[in-house]
Motif scaffolding. Structure first.
Motif, PDB file in Angstrom:
ATOM      1  N   ALA A  32       0.835  -1.208   0.000  1.00 30.88           N
ATOM      2  CA  ALA A  32       0.000   0.000   0.000  1.00 30.88           C
ATOM      3  C   ALA A  32       0.865   1.252   0.000  1.00 30.88           C
ATOM      4  O   ALA A  32       0.587   2.226  -0.719  1.00 30.88           O
ATOM      5  CB  ALA A  32      -0.930  -0.015   1.212  1.00 30.88           C
ATOM      6  N   TYR A  33       1.919   1.231   0.784  1.00 28.58           N
ATOM      7  CA  TYR A  33       2.811   2.396   0.858  1.00 28.58           C
ATOM      8  C   TYR A  33       3.547   2.623  -0.456  1.00 28.58           C
ATOM      9  O   TYR A  33       3.553   3.735  -1.006  1.00 28.58           O
ATOM     10  CB  TYR A  33       3.807   2.204   2.005  1.00 28.58           C
ATOM     11  CG  TYR A  33       4.969   3.164   1.967  1.00 28.58           C
ATOM     12  CD1 TYR A  33       4.760   4.533   2.104  1.00 28.58           C
ATOM     13  CD2 TYR A  33       6.267   2.695   1.783  1.00 28.58           C
ATOM     14  CE1 TYR A  33       5.830   5.415   2.061  1.00 28.58           C
ATOM     15  CE2 TYR A  33       7.337   3.571   1.734  1.00 28.58           C
ATOM     16  CZ  TYR A  33       7.116   4.934   1.876  1.00 28.58           C
ATOM     17  OH  TYR A  33       8.170   5.802   1.823  1.00 28.58           O
ATOM     18  N   LEU A  34       4.162   1.580  -0.987  1.00 23.73           N
ATOM     19  CA  LEU A  34       4.969   1.743  -2.195  1.00 23.73           C
ATOM     20  C   LEU A  34       4.134   2.131  -3.411  1.00 23.73           C
ATOM     21  O   LEU A  34       4.609   2.824  -4.305  1.00 23.73           O
ATOM     22  CB  LEU A  34       5.742   0.448  -2.485  1.00 23.73           C
ATOM     23  CG  LEU A  34       6.842   0.090  -1.486  1.00 23.73           C
ATOM     24  CD1 LEU A  34       7.474  -1.248  -1.855  1.00 23.73           C
ATOM     25  CD2 LEU A  34       7.896   1.179  -1.408  1.00 23.73           C
ATOM     26  N   SER A  35       2.881   1.689  -3.440  1.00 21.98           N
ATOM     27  CA  SER A  35       2.047   1.988  -4.604  1.00 21.98           C
ATOM     28  C   SER A  35       1.399   3.368  -4.547  1.00 21.98           C
ATOM     29  O   SER A  35       0.857   3.846  -5.553  1.00 21.98           O
ATOM     30  CB  SER A  35       0.961   0.914  -4.763  1.00 21.98           C
ATOM     31  OG  SER A  35       0.115   0.887  -3.624  1.00 21.98           O
ATOM     32  N   THR A  36       1.462   4.035  -3.393  1.00 27.51           N
ATOM     33  CA  THR A  36       0.810   5.343  -3.269  1.00 27.51           C
ATOM     34  C   THR A  36       1.745   6.460  -2.807  1.00 27.51           C
ATOM     35  O   THR A  36       1.356   7.623  -2.804  1.00 27.51           O
ATOM     36  CB  THR A  36      -0.360   5.275  -2.260  1.00 27.51           C
ATOM     37  OG1 THR A  36       0.150   4.906  -0.960  1.00 27.51           O
ATOM     38  CG2 THR A  36      -1.407   4.262  -2.699  1.00 27.51           C
ATOM     39  N   ALA A  37       2.967   6.122  -2.419  1.00 30.32           N
ATOM     40  CA  ALA A  37       3.870   7.127  -1.851  1.00 30.32           C
ATOM     41  C   ALA A  37       4.143   8.274  -2.809  1.00 30.32           C
ATOM     42  O   ALA A  37       4.338   9.419  -2.381  1.00 30.32           O
ATOM     43  CB  ALA A  37       5.182   6.473  -1.423  1.00 30.32           C
ATOM     44  N   TRP A  38       4.150   8.001  -4.118  1.00 26.98           N
ATOM     45  CA  TRP A  38       4.412   9.054  -5.103  1.00 26.98           C
ATOM     46  C   TRP A  38       3.390  10.187  -5.015  1.00 26.98           C
ATOM     47  O   TRP A  38       3.693  11.344  -5.342  1.00 26.98           O
ATOM     48  CB  TRP A  38       4.404   8.460  -6.514  1.00 26.98           C
ATOM     49  CG  TRP A  38       3.060   7.919  -6.933  1.00 26.98           C
ATOM     50  CD1 TRP A  38       2.564   6.679  -6.661  1.00 26.98           C
ATOM     51  CD2 TRP A  38       2.044   8.614  -7.657  1.00 26.98           C
ATOM     52  NE1 TRP A  38       1.302   6.548  -7.173  1.00 26.98           N
ATOM     53  CE2 TRP A  38       0.948   7.719  -7.801  1.00 26.98           C
ATOM     54  CE3 TRP A  38       1.934   9.893  -8.213  1.00 26.98           C
ATOM     55  CZ2 TRP A  38      -0.223   8.065  -8.463  1.00 26.98           C
ATOM     56  CZ3 TRP A  38       0.765  10.251  -8.876  1.00 26.98           C
ATOM     57  CH2 TRP A  38      -0.287   9.338  -8.996  1.00 26.98           C
ATOM     58  N   ARG A  39       2.191   9.875  -4.516  1.00 29.02           N
ATOM     59  CA  ARG A  39       1.124  10.874  -4.423  1.00 29.02           C
ATOM     60  C   ARG A  39       0.786  11.219  -2.962  1.00 29.02           C
ATOM     61  O   ARG A  39       0.483  12.377  -2.655  1.00 29.02           O
ATOM     62  CB  ARG A  39      -0.135  10.341  -5.126  1.00 29.02           C
ATOM     63  CG  ARG A  39      -1.317  11.301  -5.164  1.00 29.02           C
ATOM     64  CD  ARG A  39      -1.031  12.511  -6.032  1.00 29.02           C
ATOM     65  NE  ARG A  39      -2.199  13.381  -6.148  1.00 29.02           N
ATOM     66  CZ  ARG A  39      -3.065  13.364  -7.151  1.00 29.02           C
ATOM     67  NH1 ARG A  39      -2.882  12.498  -8.154  1.00 29.02           N
ATOM     68  NH2 ARG A  39      -4.092  14.189  -7.188  1.00 29.02           N
ATOM     69  N   LEU A  40       0.841  10.229  -2.071  1.00 25.91           N
ATOM     70  CA  LEU A  40       0.353  10.423  -0.700  1.00 25.91           C
ATOM     71  C   LEU A  40       1.441  10.400   0.359  1.00 25.91           C
ATOM     72  O   LEU A  40       1.133  10.502   1.551  1.00 25.91           O
ATOM     73  CB  LEU A  40      -0.680   9.327  -0.374  1.00 25.91           C
ATOM     74  CG  LEU A  40      -1.894   9.257  -1.302  1.00 25.91           C
ATOM     75  CD1 LEU A  40      -2.790   8.105  -0.890  1.00 25.91           C
ATOM     76  CD2 LEU A  40      -2.665  10.582  -1.283  1.00 25.91           C
TER      77      LEU A  40
END
Length: 252
Positions: A165-173
């Motif tokens: 969850a972190y790696l797939s959204t860190a670019w935005r969140l």
């Protein structure tokens, strides 16, 4: 029966609060919400209501409807304060999760842990899901100086889920999905006497969830009067098994 459900002022998980609340109240039980200060009207993580990323990754429609019903219930604005809780007046304790920054108020509270420890020692049903297991992992048994979970079998949010969850959204969140530098699973495992045998990760799952009528993709761990689950996808099974614990403990 009366079940205590502590929550932070904001950012708790929609599904992990609303589904157990709905199933417990439908079964005739009373759920009492507790916040740090009495009378606080809490709020779920808004991203889980609107969609975490581009309208996706949020709560499913039914749990969102349950949450709306909860916000309209009188108990939602009549919360008791953590310090004021008389744990002996409750038959059960439920510790929901959530990962957004506001959860740290609840996950890091020594005051709340003191009450949780008191309740744990009563031997009554305790349920924890996802990050909620951290509250127990951090609660010390005064008799041993170890976590109350030290000798228990448990699950919690698996590291692979939190990392993905972190790696797939860190670019935005950014660190939205990383509540603390340590992964939940690592901290929970560190609280156990023998994590190799006591920690149960469950079947690998990233998207498929249990539902009101299908537990195929859900997973919980039951050890005596303690019940744990991994994530919102386990919430329906978690709530039903917790109802079973209440019934068994009451002798019904």
């Amino acid at each position: 029966m009366r079940v205590l459900m502590p929550v932070p002022d904001h950012d708790f998980d929609v599904t992990e609060v609303a589904v157990p609340w709905r199933l417990l109240t439908d079964a005739g039980h009373e759920v009492v919400l507790a916040t740090e200060r009495a009378g606080t009207r809490p709020a779920a993580d808004p991203r889980l209501l609107s969609g975490v990323l581009f309208g996706q990754l949020g709560a499913e429609d039914e749990p969102k409807r349950f949450y709306q019903q909860l916000t309209e219930a009188p108990e939602f604005g009549a919360t008791v304060g953590w310090a004021d809780v008389d744990v002996a007046g409750f038959d059960g304790l439920l510790l929901p999760g959530g990962h957004a920054p506001g959860m740290r108020q609840y996950l890091g509270s020594a005051q709340l842990r003191a009450k949780v420890g008191e309740f744990w020692n009563l031997g009554r049903p305790v349920g924890a899901i996802c990050h909620g297991v951290l509250v127990l992992a951090r609660t010390e048994d005064p008799a041993t100086g170890r976590s109350v979970l030290a000798g228990r079998r448990t699950t919690c949010l698996p590291k692979y889920m939190e990392r993905t969850a972190y790696l797939s959204t860190a670019w935005r969140l950014g660190r939205y999905y990383r509540t603390y530098p340590a992964y939940v699973e690592d901290e929970v495992r560190a609280a156990l006497d023998d994590p190799g045998t006591q920690f149960e990760r469950g079947p690998r799952e990233l998207t498929r969830r249990g539902t009101a009528g299908d537990d195929t993709h859900a997973f919980v761990v039951e050890d005596g009067t303690y019940l744990s689950a991994r994530w919102p996808g386990d919430a329906y099974l978690f709530a039903r098994r917790y109802l079973d614990l209440l019934r068994a403990h009451s002798g019904a």
